[in-house]
Design a protein around this motif. Structure first.
Motif, mmCIF file in Angstrom:
data_model
loop_
_atom_site.group_PDB
_atom_site.id
_atom_site.type_symbol
_atom_site.label_atom_id
_atom_site.label_comp_id
_atom_site.label_asym_id
_atom_site.label_seq_id
_atom_site.Cartn_x
_atom_site.Cartn_y
_atom_site.Cartn_z
ATOM 1 N N ALA A 101 34.131 61.558 54.146
ATOM 2 C CA ALA A 101 33.725 60.793 53.120
ATOM 3 C C ALA A 101 34.317 59.459 53.044
ATOM 4 O O ALA A 101 35.762 59.665 52.875
ATOM 5 C CB ALA A 101 33.477 61.457 51.863
ATOM 6 N N ALA A 102 33.790 58.451 52.781
ATOM 7 C CA ALA A 102 34.563 57.221 52.730
ATOM 8 C C ALA A 102 33.672 56.128 52.122
ATOM 9 O O ALA A 102 32.511 56.264 51.948
ATOM 10 C CB ALA A 102 34.971 56.544 54.064
ATOM 11 N N ASP A 103 34.471 54.915 51.755
ATOM 12 C CA ASP A 103 33.547 53.999 50.971
ATOM 13 C C ASP A 103 32.490 53.030 52.110
ATOM 14 O O ASP A 103 31.614 52.454 51.949
ATOM 15 C CB ASP A 103 34.414 52.743 50.345
ATOM 16 C CG ASP A 103 34.842 53.618 49.119
ATOM 17 O OD1 ASP A 103 34.195 54.428 48.398
ATOM 18 O OD2 ASP A 103 36.077 53.216 48.786
ATOM 19 N N GLU A 104 33.267 52.692 53.138
ATOM 20 C CA GLU A 104 32.747 52.123 54.461
ATOM 21 C C GLU A 104 32.203 52.754 55.515
ATOM 22 O O GLU A 104 32.687 54.321 55.545
ATOM 23 C CB GLU A 104 33.780 50.986 54.875
ATOM 24 C CG GLU A 104 34.175 50.194 54.049
ATOM 25 C CD GLU A 104 33.178 49.257 53.416
ATOM 26 O OE1 GLU A 104 33.183 48.766 52.078
ATOM 27 O OE2 GLU A 104 32.139 48.778 54.063
ATOM 28 N N LEU A 105 31.258 52.393 56.359
ATOM 29 C CA LEU A 105 30.913 53.112 57.534
ATOM 30 C C LEU A 105 31.615 52.886 58.585
ATOM 31 O O LEU A 105 31.394 51.769 59.136
ATOM 32 C CB LEU A 105 29.392 53.161 57.709
ATOM 33 C CG LEU A 105 28.788 53.861 58.848
ATOM 34 C CD1 LEU A 105 28.972 55.373 58.711
ATOM 35 C CD2 LEU A 105 27.289 53.466 58.881
ATOM 36 N N THR A 106 32.516 53.556 59.273
ATOM 37 C CA THR A 106 33.329 53.184 60.441
ATOM 38 C C THR A 106 33.377 54.243 61.569
ATOM 39 O O THR A 106 32.977 55.505 61.124
ATOM 40 C CB THR A 106 34.679 52.943 60.207
ATOM 41 O OG1 THR A 106 35.461 54.106 59.498
ATOM 42 C CG2 THR A 106 34.913 51.855 59.105
ATOM 43 N N LEU A 107 33.494 54.046 62.750
ATOM 44 C CA LEU A 107 33.783 54.888 63.857
ATOM 45 C C LEU A 107 34.783 54.624 64.627
ATOM 46 O O LEU A 107 35.228 53.429 64.953
ATOM 47 C CB LEU A 107 32.437 54.769 64.912
ATOM 48 C CG LEU A 107 32.452 55.434 66.176
ATOM 49 C CD1 LEU A 107 32.411 57.067 65.846
ATOM 50 C CD2 LEU A 107 31.144 55.080 67.017
ATOM 51 N N SER A 108 35.604 55.522 65.083
ATOM 52 C CA SER A 108 36.679 55.482 66.087
ATOM 53 C C SER A 108 36.544 56.408 67.137
ATOM 54 O O SER A 108 35.600 57.468 67.057
ATOM 55 C CB SER A 108 38.099 55.682 65.564
ATOM 56 O OG SER A 108 38.066 56.864 64.642
ATOM 57 N N ASN A 164 27.040 51.892 70.407
ATOM 58 C CA ASN A 164 27.515 53.307 70.350
ATOM 59 C C ASN A 164 26.491 54.081 69.414
ATOM 60 O O ASN A 164 26.139 53.693 68.334
ATOM 61 C CB ASN A 164 28.891 53.718 69.923
ATOM 62 C CG ASN A 164 29.069 55.204 70.146
ATOM 63 O OD1 ASN A 164 28.597 55.773 69.331
ATOM 64 N ND2 ASN A 164 30.324 55.295 70.898
ATOM 65 N N LEU A 165 25.726 54.733 70.187
ATOM 66 C CA LEU A 165 24.612 55.589 69.393
ATOM 67 C C LEU A 165 25.012 56.536 68.078
ATOM 68 O O LEU A 165 24.075 56.521 67.248
ATOM 69 C CB LEU A 165 23.963 56.705 70.391
ATOM 70 C CG LEU A 165 22.957 56.025 71.597
ATOM 71 C CD1 LEU A 165 22.440 57.137 72.337
ATOM 72 C CD2 LEU A 165 21.524 55.588 70.837
ATOM 73 N N VAL A 166 26.321 56.830 67.861
ATOM 74 C CA VAL A 166 26.771 57.397 66.743
ATOM 75 C C VAL A 166 26.601 56.289 65.645
ATOM 76 O O VAL A 166 25.966 56.744 64.530
ATOM 77 C CB VAL A 166 28.033 57.849 67.100
ATOM 78 C CG1 VAL A 166 28.751 58.225 65.422
ATOM 79 C CG2 VAL A 166 28.154 58.927 68.088
ATOM 80 N N LEU A 167 27.104 55.354 65.737
ATOM 81 C CA LEU A 167 26.856 54.348 64.972
ATOM 82 C C LEU A 167 25.545 53.760 64.485
ATOM 83 O O LEU A 167 25.084 53.487 63.295
ATOM 84 C CB LEU A 167 27.960 53.184 64.913
ATOM 85 C CG LEU A 167 28.316 52.233 63.912
ATOM 86 C CD1 LEU A 167 29.087 52.974 62.827
ATOM 87 C CD2 LEU A 167 29.178 50.927 64.449
ATOM 88 N N ARG A 168 24.765 53.475 65.467
ATOM 89 C CA ARG A 168 23.345 53.373 65.584
ATOM 90 C C ARG A 168 22.615 54.372 64.803
ATOM 91 O O ARG A 168 21.786 54.069 63.800
ATOM 92 C CB ARG A 168 22.770 53.107 66.725
ATOM 93 C CG ARG A 168 23.297 51.738 67.316
ATOM 94 C CD ARG A 168 22.822 51.431 68.814
ATOM 95 N NE ARG A 168 21.398 51.733 69.127
ATOM 96 C CZ ARG A 168 20.685 51.816 70.014
ATOM 97 N NH1 ARG A 168 21.447 51.940 71.201
ATOM 98 N NH2 ARG A 168 19.580 51.990 70.298
ATOM 99 N N LEU A 215 33.809 58.174 60.794
ATOM 100 C CA LEU A 215 33.401 59.017 61.928
ATOM 101 C C LEU A 215 34.499 58.810 62.750
ATOM 102 O O LEU A 215 34.976 57.872 63.471
ATOM 103 C CB LEU A 215 32.273 58.603 62.223
ATOM 104 C CG LEU A 215 31.157 58.728 61.378
ATOM 105 C CD1 LEU A 215 29.851 57.852 61.675
ATOM 106 C CD2 LEU A 215 30.934 60.102 60.803
ATOM 107 N N HIS A 216 34.908 60.047 63.568
ATOM 108 C CA HIS A 216 35.905 59.959 64.597
ATOM 109 C C HIS A 216 35.158 60.885 65.763
ATOM 110 O O HIS A 216 35.025 62.061 65.620
ATOM 111 C CB HIS A 216 36.994 60.335 64.360
ATOM 112 C CG HIS A 216 38.305 60.432 65.504
ATOM 113 N ND1 HIS A 216 38.627 59.073 65.995
ATOM 114 C CD2 HIS A 216 38.602 61.646 66.121
ATOM 115 C CE1 HIS A 216 39.226 59.587 67.267
ATOM 116 N NE2 HIS A 216 39.357 60.775 67.139
ATOM 117 N N LEU A 217 35.005 60.190 66.927
ATOM 118 C CA LEU A 217 34.467 60.919 68.088
ATOM 119 C C LEU A 217 35.644 61.441 68.947
ATOM 120 O O LEU A 217 36.094 60.784 69.632
ATOM 121 C CB LEU A 217 33.426 60.051 68.735
ATOM 122 C CG LEU A 217 32.780 60.492 69.963
ATOM 123 C CD1 LEU A 217 31.833 61.712 69.520
ATOM 124 C CD2 LEU A 217 31.838 59.773 70.423
#
Length: 303
Positions: A50-57, A69-73, A90-92
């Motif tokens: 859980a976080a305030d922003e939506l991020t992917l690493s 990246n389909l995860v972020l989409r 999110l971390h992949l």
């Protein structure tokens, strides 16, 4: 029921197309398919926090973590359609090859949809999530639904099927095969006669079918050709999954698959996997839900 945990991890399993027939081409250019999806116990892992922003690493250098990246989409689509303003970190953890035909990106997207639905407490049912998945790609719904499936249309019409447990060696030839290049090739077979769902889907039945994309992939990518030839010599039932590049063979069991993996030519990559009736993603989600809702407390004073 308690609130969802603020941090958890979920698998994004691989799939194999046990066969792939192209039965025609629609006016919009998409191909009509018949295929059989088998879900595996091997794949990527997506970590949620859980976080305030939506991020992917991602732990794989060079893999895009932006809108491509389909995860972020998938995450942004879920926020858009539900109106939530919640975020997530999110971390992949990537294990599956890109452009390998084992569903890596599609499975990652499905896990993102299911996991964020849980994290954000949205309550969307499987049908709604599968519908959103189809907007991201034709293979996403099978991962959302989490069952082995007979598929038709562009791959979106699914019928869950029971498959015998099977062990596979899946070889990554080390090349990425763009789906568009295979489907756009002028020599691709596009008129395999349609079949009906067989009453039995054992290994002997599946040997009658094939992958229409193999011939094109063999011609365009010598590494795919070499992998299929090696698997055919060593195991006798080699096949390519999807539009490539990964190739696979069924083995008698886990030990036989690992023995063959040890004989893999130098510099090749491969993984051993077992087919599953229920997706590892759904098993993990069920465990998460059970941890949140342990049932009524035991009353020591009951008489």
């Amino acid at each position: 029921m308690t609130a969802p945990p603020v941090r958890f991890s979920l698998p994004a399993p691989a799939k194999l197309n046990l066969f792939l027939h192209i039965t025609g081409r629609r006016a919009d250019g998409y191909h009509e398919l018949q295929t059989l999806f088998a879900l595996l116990d091997h794949g990527d892992t997506l970590h949620f926090q859980a976080a305030d922003e939506l991020t992917l690493s991602c732990d794989r250098p060079g893999l895009p973590v932006d809108e491509s990246n389909l995860v972020l989409r998938a995450a942004r689509l879920l926020r858009d359609v539900t109106g939530t303003d919640l975020g997530a970190r999110l971390h992949l953890e990537k294990r599956l090859p890109a452009g390998g035909g084992v569903g890596g990106g599609s499975s990652d997207a499905a896990t993102a949809l299911c996991g964020l639905n849980h994290l954000w407490g949205l309550g969307l049912d499987e049908d709604r999530l599968a519908g959103l998945g189809l907007r991201l790609g034709a293979d996403v719904p099978v991962f959302v639904r989490g069952r082995n499936a007979w598929a038709e249309g562009v791959g979106e019409r699914l019928q869950a099927v029971e498959l015998p447990e099977q062990w596979f060696l899946v070889v990554d030839p080390g090349v990425a095969v763009p789906t568009a290049r295979i489907f756009g090739d002028g020599e691709l077979t596009r008129h395999t006669p349609a079949i009906t769902l067989p009453a039995s889907l054992g290994a002997a039945t599946l040997e009658r079918f094939h992958n229409d994309c193999e011939a094109v992939a063999r011609r365009l990518y010598p590494a795919v050709d070499n992998a299929l030839d090696w698997l055919q010599r060593e195991a006798g039932n080699a096949r390519m999954t999807g539009t490539g590049a990964c190739c696979f063979a069924r083995l008698a069991g886990a030990q036989a698959a690992r023995d063959l993996q040890r004989r893999l030519p130098k510099n090749w990559k491969a993984f051993v996997a077992r087919s599953t009736q229920l997706s590892p993603l759904h098993e993990a989600l069920a465990t998460l839900r059970a941890q949140q809702d342990p049932g009524p407390a035991f009353n020591d004073n009951a008489t």
